[in-house]
Design a protein around this motif. Sequence first.
Motif, PDB file in Angstrom:
ATOM      1  N   SER A  50     -59.917   4.326  37.288  1.00 17.44           N
ATOM      2  CA  SER A  50     -60.485   4.798  36.033  1.00 17.44           C
ATOM      3  C   SER A  50     -61.907   5.321  36.260  1.00 17.44           C
ATOM      4  CB  SER A  50     -60.489   3.667  34.994  1.00 17.44           C
ATOM      5  OG  SER A  50     -60.881   4.158  33.730  1.00 17.44           O
ATOM      6  N   SER A  71     -59.101  15.447  34.732  1.00 18.49           N
ATOM      7  CA  SER A  71     -58.768  14.015  34.734  1.00 18.49           C
ATOM      8  C   SER A  71     -59.835  13.228  35.473  1.00 18.49           C
ATOM      9  CB  SER A  71     -57.412  13.784  35.421  1.00 18.49           C
ATOM     10  OG  SER A  71     -56.360  14.319  34.669  1.00 18.49           O
ATOM     11  N   TYR A  72     -60.026  11.990  35.049  1.00 19.10           N
ATOM     12  CA  TYR A  72     -60.941  11.104  35.770  1.00 19.10           C
ATOM     13  C   TYR A  72     -60.205   9.939  36.426  1.00 19.10           C
ATOM     14  CZ  TYR A  72     -60.610   8.075  31.654  1.00 19.10           C
ATOM     15  OH  TYR A  72     -60.142   7.280  30.647  1.00 19.10           O
ATOM     16  N   ALA A  73     -58.967   9.679  36.001  1.00 18.91           N
ATOM     17  CA  ALA A  73     -58.191   8.565  36.558  1.00 18.91           C
ATOM     18  C   ALA A  73     -57.381   9.050  37.753  1.00 18.91           C
ATOM     19  CB  ALA A  73     -57.261   7.988  35.501  1.00 18.91           C
ATOM     20  N   THR A 114     -53.133  12.230  39.848  1.00 19.03           N
ATOM     21  CA  THR A 114     -53.967  11.655  38.791  1.00 19.03           C
ATOM     22  C   THR A 114     -53.176  10.675  37.929  1.00 19.03           C
ATOM     23  OG1 THR A 114     -53.519  13.510  37.301  1.00 19.03           O
ATOM     24  CG2 THR A 114     -55.453  13.686  38.726  1.00 19.03           C
ATOM     25  N   GLY A 115     -53.919   9.785  37.279  1.00 19.90           N
ATOM     26  CA  GLY A 115     -53.337   8.770  36.416  1.00 19.90           C
ATOM     27  C   GLY A 115     -53.043   7.489  37.171  1.00 19.90           C
ATOM     28  N   GLU A 116     -53.730   6.404  36.806  1.00 18.10           N
ATOM     29  CA  GLU A 116     -53.494   5.134  37.499  1.00 18.10           C
ATOM     30  C   GLU A 116     -52.097   4.615  37.172  1.00 18.10           C
ATOM     31  OE1 GLU A 116     -55.299   1.538  35.879  1.00 18.10           O
ATOM     32  OE2 GLU A 116     -56.417   2.791  34.468  1.00 18.10           O
ATOM     33  N   SER A 170     -54.640  -1.144  28.552  1.00 14.19           N
ATOM     34  CA  SER A 170     -55.800  -0.301  28.833  1.00 14.19           C
ATOM     35  C   SER A 170     -55.532   0.449  30.134  1.00 14.19           C
ATOM     36  CB  SER A 170     -57.067  -1.154  28.957  1.00 14.19           C
ATOM     37  OG  SER A 170     -58.170  -0.341  29.300  1.00 14.19           O
ATOM     38  N   SER A 186     -55.378   4.495  32.088  1.00  7.49           N
ATOM     39  CA  SER A 186     -55.850   5.882  32.014  1.00  7.49           C
ATOM     40  C   SER A 186     -54.809   6.815  32.619  1.00  7.49           C
ATOM     41  CB  SER A 186     -57.175   6.025  32.767  1.00  7.49           C
ATOM     42  OG  SER A 186     -58.157   5.172  32.220  1.00  7.49           O
ATOM     43  N   GLY A 212     -53.301  10.848  33.662  1.00  3.69           N
ATOM     44  CA  GLY A 212     -53.800  12.047  34.317  1.00  3.69           C
ATOM     45  C   GLY A 212     -53.060  13.293  33.876  1.00  3.69           C
ATOM     46  N   HIS A 250     -48.753   9.471  35.307  1.00  2.00           N
ATOM     47  CA  HIS A 250     -49.203   8.501  36.305  1.00  2.00           C
ATOM     48  C   HIS A 250     -48.501   8.784  37.632  1.00  2.00           C
ATOM     49  CE1 HIS A 250     -50.924   6.176  32.948  1.00  2.00           C
ATOM     50  NE2 HIS A 250     -49.817   6.535  32.312  1.00  2.00           N
TER      51      HIS A 250
END
Length: 214
Positions: free
Chosen positions: A17, A39-41, A59-61, A67, A69, A71, A94
């Motif tokens: 994240s 995206s930041y995750a 991207t995307g955890e 909670s 994040s 992508g 994700h």
Amino acid sequence: FAFHPEHKQKYFAAVASGNLFRTDNAGITWTAVFDNEASYAIGVVTLDPNNPKVVWVGTGENNAQRSVSFGDGVYKSVDDGKSWTNMGLRDSGHISQIWINPEDSDEVLVAAQGPLWSGGGDRGLFKSTDGGKSWRKVLGDGLGNTAADDQYTGVSEVHMDPRNPDVMYAVSWQRLRNVAVVMDGGPGTGIHKSEDGGETWRQLTEGLPEGMMG
């Protein structure tokens, strides 16, 4: 983490994240290299085994908590992380694994879990033979049983047998998150094997638990 194969002091760290970082001095200092993307995750960072200046990011955890994040697909850099291009699968939500053929950089596999809080999207195992310019799903529509066709089943991992690049294993994961509950496993979850470089797959059952797996 993704380590440079020849310079061990140089590596990337992907944060679930919050950005992608590069160090050239074994972690003494870090540079954020993903600030300007959508995206930041980050779910995974992988270096091309044939050219470590080529960096792939999913991207995307890939976690299933409330909670989490998401992508917007797969990114590729050809200049050591200085600039990036979104290579598609924007509705994957994700991504947890990217595999590049050590004998052919144009052949790439992406394990996409899909959105966590809804069905559909780009979920499954996707293959590219042109360096990410186009993708086709090779695992995800018909995972060996009808239940795995549902809109909540994606692919969370893909691994190659180091002795034979044609032999691969992938894990499908059926999941859905809601405010109060989580569907963490189901009939669509399973382990799958390919013996032709990821073109066709069969589900493995012998020796594994019966019933629904997580």
